[in-house]
Write an enzyme that holds these catalytic residues in place. Structure first.
Site, PDB file in Angstrom:
ATOM      1  N   ASP A   8      41.949  40.459  39.629  1.00  0.00           N
ATOM      2  CA  ASP A   8      42.674  39.212  39.371  1.00  0.00           C
ATOM      3  C   ASP A   8      42.296  38.152  40.401  1.00  0.00           C
ATOM      4  O   ASP A   8      42.252  36.966  40.085  1.00  0.00           O
ATOM      5  CB  ASP A   8      44.191  39.420  39.286  1.00  0.00           C
ATOM      6  CG  ASP A   8      44.805  40.076  40.510  1.00  0.00           C
ATOM      7  OD1 ASP A   8      44.063  40.430  41.456  1.00  0.00           O
ATOM      8  OD2 ASP A   8      46.037  40.247  40.524  1.00  0.00           O
ATOM      9  N   SER A  10      46.385  46.045  43.930  1.00  0.00           N
ATOM     10  CA  SER A  10      45.564  44.884  44.233  1.00  0.00           C
ATOM     11  C   SER A  10      44.544  45.214  45.317  1.00  0.00           C
ATOM     12  O   SER A  10      43.741  46.122  45.157  1.00  0.00           O
ATOM     13  CB  SER A  10      46.460  43.705  44.626  1.00  0.00           C
ATOM     14  OG  SER A  10      45.717  42.532  44.773  1.00  0.00           O
TER      15      SER A  10
END
Length: 571
Positions: A300, A146
């Site tokens: 995301d 991430s």
């Protein structure tokens, strides 16, 4: 219990390759502190899967920890689906070693007779979630950490519905992984079982994103957007999605459109951090753009900045962004006559309670789960055929539009938030004013913030654990001058009203989270991270708001209250 040194010495056996053995020996000889942190525990699946610093050791991400995880997953898949041809989709981000790790993971799967669909190059995490369902795979894997610093990488596992694994599959897979011995990991893959995928899946994903994230073409040619992928994966998808959706004025930050695992232009590639969007905001001011959109490395999460009534670019927090998105979705569903009372939006326990108010206004349910999008996806699974999921999100800059993807999705979110900005501009308003209008419609303004306290290493993990023990033993009696009137303890699954003494059960899975509510409506959640050595405090406050011209003054009061709460939790 074995010591770190004893655990490290096991990695000197012939079961490990020469490069690994040499690196472990070097730690033993020259770096006892690093040795201890590398071997004192095993990496575990947290809310985001397995994530850690790359290097040798049981507490590091490497060939052997990833190999064991994948061998365990392979064993589980072969046991779950013994009579069918099994397949797994694999994606990866731009981080160092992600491509090598992805191929190694594919090799372990194919060595166990499992077919693999492997992306030909880096792709967004939401595209992996889409692909699992699109290709009818039994599971999915994405190699990503991430927005973590460059020294990290990670491994997230998805089930056949495109959602990250939850009970019972997560614990069952972890159990399988724990039983894997290094000599049992099958690294010698079968390339005949690998199918490389790319543009055809990209187009299907973009088509679905445009379909789900578009309701009108109003104003799309007039709204001016600055977009940055912050060196990440969205650069291969999002610009094409913007074009297909009809946006003609999209300006990329050229320096940050270059994929790089070093993320050279930012301190942290996290759109939650204002610094990460500095270059994008500078470009927006240069060209007088209406909004800024930035995504993290695996695309995301999405950060949004909008121009306020003084002409300044203001970074919306995750709750504010999701407020606008959820409200707009519900408006569109209501206009289309699609709200029957059997719909819901999804949120999480640390997210603002404004989503209860939004749901109530439109006559839909608001379901709340633990932190992490896998729990929102779990709601969709549990209520499939009974209630329809419209959209949902969490405070950490993630949102999901509809159920065609089962994870947070910056691509579709970017299209939807841009459409809202276009529609508002066409009315002579703005995205920023849309947020204020929503507060007025609900009768109160909300403000949120959070602080993260990092405690690295083994000592840090112990310190964070003790902090939660202390909170339970000595809970605060008042916060920012207001009495604490209610406490939710998600570890004991008990909610207690401190005024009446009444207790009731909390109907979500157990988690090490505490939430305190005060008499004036403030909410503070305390939660250790599941993937990083930190504890997070989430603050949410609100106050009545009836007129747009009062918003600035009300917001000042709310920000001052949050500042006081921060002081209370920084001691």
């Amino acid at each position: 219990m074995s010591t770190s040194l004893e655990r490290a010495q096991l990695w000197l056996s012939d079961a490990y390759d020469a490069e690994t053995r040499n690196a472990v020996q070097d730690l033993i000889d020259n770096n006892p502190t690093e040795l201890d942190d590398s071997f004192y525990r095993d990496l575990e699946f947290g809310t985001g899967g397995m994530r850690g610093i790359m290097g040798v050791g049981t507490n590091r991400l490497n060939k052997y920890t990833l190999g064991a995880a994948t061998q365990g997953l392979s064993n589980y898949l072969n046991a779950q689906f013994p009579e069918k041809e099994k397949s797994v989709a694999i994606a990866y981000d731009v981080r160092h070693n992600s491509d090598k790790f992805a191929k190694m993971v594919a090799d372990v799967l194919t060595a166990n007779g499992i077919k693999v669909y492997l992306f030909e190059s880096f792709r967004p995490t939401p595209e992996l979630s889409f692909t699992v369902r699109h290709l009818g795979c039994d599971a999915g894997i994405v190699l990503t950490a991430s927005h973590n610093p460059p020294i990290y990488n990670g491994y997230k596992v998805y089930w056949n519905d495109g959602a990250q694994i939850v009970p019972p599959h997560d614990k069952a897979i972890i159990s399988e992984v724990g039983n894997v011995k290094v000599e049992e990991i099958r690294f010698e893959g079968n390339d005949k079982l690998i199918t490389y995928i790319g543009q055809e899946i990209d187009q299907a994903f973009i088509d679905a994103a445009v379909e789900n994230g578009s309701f009108t073409n109003e104003g799309k040619e007039d709204v001016k957007i600055v977009f940055t992928s912050i060196h990440g994966t969205s650069v291969v998808i999002t610009p094409k999605a913007f074009e297909q959706a009809g946006f003609t004025q999209v300006h990329q930050v050229a320096e940050q459109a270059i994929p790089s695992g070093d993320f050279p232009t930012v301190k942290s590639p996290n759109p939650e951090e204002p610094e990460a969007l500095t270059m994008a905001v500078d470009l927006a001011n240069e060209i007088n753009a209406d909004i800024v959109i930035g995504t993290d490395p695996d695309a995301d999460r999405v950060g949004v900045a909008a121009r306020d009534n003084d002409g300044n670019m203001v970074l919306l927090n995750g709750n504010q962004m999701n407020t606008v998105l959820a409200y707009y979705l519900l408006e569109k569903w209501e206009e289309a006559g699609k709200i029957t009372g059997k719909e819901f939006i999804g949120s999480t326990i640390v997210t603002s309670d404004i989503f209860y108010d939004i749901a109530a206004k439109f006559g839909v349910d608001c379901k709340v789960g633990l932190t992490g999008f896998k729990w929102i996806a779990d709601m969709i699974r549990n209520f499939e055929g009974q209630e329809k999921f419209i959209g949902g999100g969490e405070e950490s800059f993630g949102f999901m539009v509809g159920d065609f993807i089962r994870d947070k999705d910056s691509v579709t979110t970017a299209l939807l938030v841009s459409e809202i900005a276009a529609v508002e501009k066409a009315k002579g308003s703005s995205l920023y004013n849309k947020l204020v209008d929503i507060y007025i419609a609900l009768g109160k303004a909300f403000q949120e913030d959070l602080i993260s306290i990092v405690k690295p290493g083994k000592e840090g993990a112990e310190l964070i654990a003790n902090m939660m023990v202390d909170f339970r033993a000595n809970p605060p009696k008042e916060l920012a001058g207001s009495p604490v009137v209610r406490v939710k303890d998600f570890q004991s699954s008990i909610e207690k009203d401190l005024v009446s003494g009444e207790e009731k059960a909390i109907d979500v899975p157990k988690s090490n989270v505490l939430i305190f509510y005060t008499a004036d409506g403030s909410k503070v959640a305390c939660r250790p991270s599941g993937t990083e050595p930190k504890i997070k405090y989430y603050f949410s406050v609100n106050a009545p708001l009836v007129a747009k011209e009062d918003y600035k003054e009300v917001q000042k009061v709310l920000l001052a209250k949050i500042d006081q709460l921060k002081v209370d939790f920084s001691k």
